[in-house]
Design a protein around this motif. Structure first.
Motif, PDB file in Angstrom:
ATOM      1  N   ASN A 212       0.835  -1.203   0.000  1.00 48.75           N
ATOM      2  CA  ASN A 212       0.000   0.000   0.000  1.00 48.75           C
ATOM      3  C   ASN A 212       0.868   1.250   0.000  1.00 48.75           C
ATOM      4  O   ASN A 212       1.771   1.372   0.825  1.00 48.75           O
ATOM      5  CB  ASN A 212      -0.905  -0.022   1.234  1.00 48.75           C
TER       6      ASN A 212
ATOM      7  N   GLN B 233      -7.396   8.666   1.210  1.00 49.32           N
ATOM      8  CA  GLN B 233      -8.051   7.845   2.227  1.00 49.32           C
ATOM      9  C   GLN B 233      -9.552   8.130   2.172  1.00 49.32           C
ATOM     10  O   GLN B 233      -9.979   9.121   1.587  1.00 49.32           O
ATOM     11  CB  GLN B 233      -7.530   8.221   3.616  1.00 49.32           C
TER      12      GLN B 233
ATOM     13  N   ASP C 256     -11.812   5.501  -4.850  1.00 40.57           N
ATOM     14  CA  ASP C 256     -10.619   4.666  -4.968  1.00 40.57           C
ATOM     15  C   ASP C 256      -9.526   5.037  -3.960  1.00 40.57           C
ATOM     16  O   ASP C 256      -8.392   5.362  -4.344  1.00 40.57           O
ATOM     17  CB  ASP C 256     -10.067   4.790  -6.399  1.00 40.57           C
TER      18      ASP C 256
ATOM     19  N   ASP D  88      -6.629   4.565  -1.056  1.00 44.91           N
ATOM     20  CA  ASP D  88      -5.644   3.539  -0.717  1.00 44.91           C
ATOM     21  C   ASP D  88      -5.949   2.956   0.666  1.00 44.91           C
ATOM     22  O   ASP D  88      -5.590   1.812   0.944  1.00 44.91           O
ATOM     23  CB  ASP D  88      -4.232   4.140  -0.709  1.00 44.91           C
TER      24      ASP D  88
ATOM     25  N   LYS E 237      -7.075  -2.404  -0.836  1.00 39.90           N
ATOM     26  CA  LYS E 237      -7.109  -1.243   0.037  1.00 39.90           C
ATOM     27  C   LYS E 237      -6.763  -1.668   1.469  1.00 39.90           C
ATOM     28  O   LYS E 237      -7.194  -2.733   1.905  1.00 39.90           O
ATOM     29  CB  LYS E 237      -8.485  -0.596   0.009  1.00 39.90           C
TER      30      LYS E 237
END
Lengths: 258, 235
Positions: free
Chosen positions: A23, A99, A170, A172, A203
């Motif tokens: 990530n 986020q 979308d 992370d 994620k």
């Protein structure tokens, strides 16, 4: 009117959609993190390191400081002392855009279901906005209710919408604050399937709950917190089979932590 | 002086026969007030929303000021606009005194603080609900304000109707800057004042009924709007 349940690609626990890349926001590290409300210490010298993908569950009794810790990690609150570093960087708008936080009581705008998702998508100027909207509606099982007022949905549907809206941009890292509190088992299952979908998509999920069974079902890692302090941070099976702290053991045994 | 019962009969006849004189007064009243409210909303909605959302030095003082100006006496507004527009005033060259435009300016000045103060309250309440989510989503200030204005639309329509109610029933400011000139600046409230002072109660009563009807329509609209918004969970 038929309501579609969210779909999810099954994946082995602990496996993510992008195990190789890792990530881009991890590791998350906090050092000596403190937060006070009206002179009372809510978060007390928290040193935390989240380094792996998957689902980290912040577990603890009510009033332990779980939700406050989430807000500190996401930068919605400023710590009294200490720091939060995402891959060595202090949280700012650029990082926060990567986020998504879903609140315990989902904040839905006074618009239709579709317009709630559209609003979030428009903020990031994605070129495939229509596709993202359709996918989010499908993910939430709300395609047939796309043009209904969002706030007229049931509690479970509202939470599904909030999570699907979060996934539509979308992020992370997906941060969830007690996403299924007060929901019935069916609604809870739908929420957990959505969380699983997020994991499948690679994620990082950081989730707060006081529900031991939920933590057992979905967590890869447990961060057990009590009185604003991290009591233990261990892989989930280890915590549930052999907790290292007395508080953790007592909590698992159904004891009252005061 | 007419007796009360014959005044009521005459007033009913005036309304029923839709006398041109009556229609002219009603039309001008609605034109002036609607124009003033539209202007007040165009100014008041964004300022009210910014006051609700933005943090800056003097915000509390501004909020207090606009709250205080909600109770601005209409004659004082009339006097200020008169001084600005009279030949000796800074805007005298525009030759607007005793025209409907002067009345629109006066009513807009009267209503704008009401729109600002009520908008601030409506938007602030909604912003308290949205603030953390907006912060989390990193919503730009301008987008946030536009979103709040849109999502608070039902509350803001109620605000506009409150401003309309205040403006249409106002007499002090429009009589000072309009002069109550027949066929030019005579509106319902100034006509009622004039006809009553002359003892001609029929026209005054007829206009009074129309005003009451308008007030009732506004209240009914607000009621229906709120009920409809509540059904959709938009309030």
């Amino acid at each position: 009117m038929s309501k579609r349940q969210p779909t999810v690609v099954p994946l082995r626990k602990g496996q993510t959609g992008r195990p190789d890349r890792g990530n881009p926001l991890l590791p998350l590290k906090t050092t000596d993190l403190c937060f006070d409300i009206n002179g009372k210490r809510i978060i007390d010298q928290v040193d935390l390191a989240i380094t792996s993908d998957g689902i980290s569950v912040i577990l603890g009794p009510n009033g332990a400081g779980k939700s406050v810790l989430l807000r500190l990690l996401h930068g919605l609150l400023k710590p009294a002392r200490g720091e939060v570093l995402w891959r060595g960087r202090h949280i700012d708008d650029t990082l926060r855009k990567r986020q998504a936080l879903v609140f315990q009581r989902p904040v839905l705008m006074r618009r239709s279901v579709a317009d709630n998702i559209r609003f979030a998508i428009a903020l990031r100027s994605f070129p495939d906005a229509k596709h993202r909207l359709d996918r989010a509606l499908e993910l939430a099982g709300l395609t047939s209710q796309a043009y209904q007022p969002a706030r007229a949905l049931s509690g479970g549907e509202q939470q599904r919408l909030a999570i699907a809206r979060a996934l539509a941009i979308d992020p992370d890292v997906l941060i969830l604050d007690e996403p299924s509190s007060n929901l019935d088992p069916g609604a809870t299952l739908a929420i957990e399937q959505l969380i699983e979908t997020a994991r499948v998509e690679g994620k990082k999920v950081i989730l707060v709950t006081h529900d031991l069974n939920q933590a057992k079902r979905i967590a890869d890692e447990i961060i057990f917190i009590h009185h604003g302090r991290i009591i233990e941070q261990t892989p989930s099976p280890l915590f549930f089979n052999n907790p290292t702290s007395n508080h953790g053991r007592s909590y698992l045994d159904g004891g009252l932590l005061v | 002086m007419q007796d009360f019962s014959s005044s009521f009969t005459l007033a009913a006849n005036l309304i029923w026969s839709a006398k041109p004189e009556l229609l002219e007064i009603i039309t001008l009243s609605l034109q002036v007030t609607l124009s003033a409210v539209v202007i007040a909303c165009l100014i008041g909605f964004p300022i009210g929303a910014l006051l609700a959302v933005a943090q800056f030095r003097g915000r509390t003082a501004l909020t207090l000021l606009f709250n205080t100006l909600m109770g601005l006496p209409p004659v004082v507004v009339g006097l200020l606009v008169y001084m600005m527009l009279s030949n000796a005033g800074p805007l005298g060259f525009l030759q607007l005194l005793y025209t409907p435009v002067a009345m629109i300016i006066a009513q807009a000045l009267l209503v704008t603080p009401i729109i600002i103060a009520l908008t601030r309250q409506v938007i602030e309440d909604l912003y308290q609900e949205y603030a953390e989510q907006f912060h989390s989503l990193v919503v730009p200030r301008r987008t946030a304000v536009m979103a709040l204005l849109w999502d608070a639309r039902y509350g803001l329509i109620t605000t506009a109707l409150a401003g309309f109610g205040r403006a249409i029933a106002e007499v002090g400011a429009v009589i000072v800057v309009g002069g109550n000139i027949a066929h030019v600046t005579r509106v319902m409230t100034t006509a009622i004042a004039l006809e009553t002072s002359k003892g001609e109660l029929a026209l005054a009563l007829a206009l009074g009924f129309v005003l009451l009807f308008i007030a009732m329509t506004i209240n009914a609209s607000v009621f229906l709007l709120r009920a409809s918004a509540a059904r959709m969970s938009y309030v």
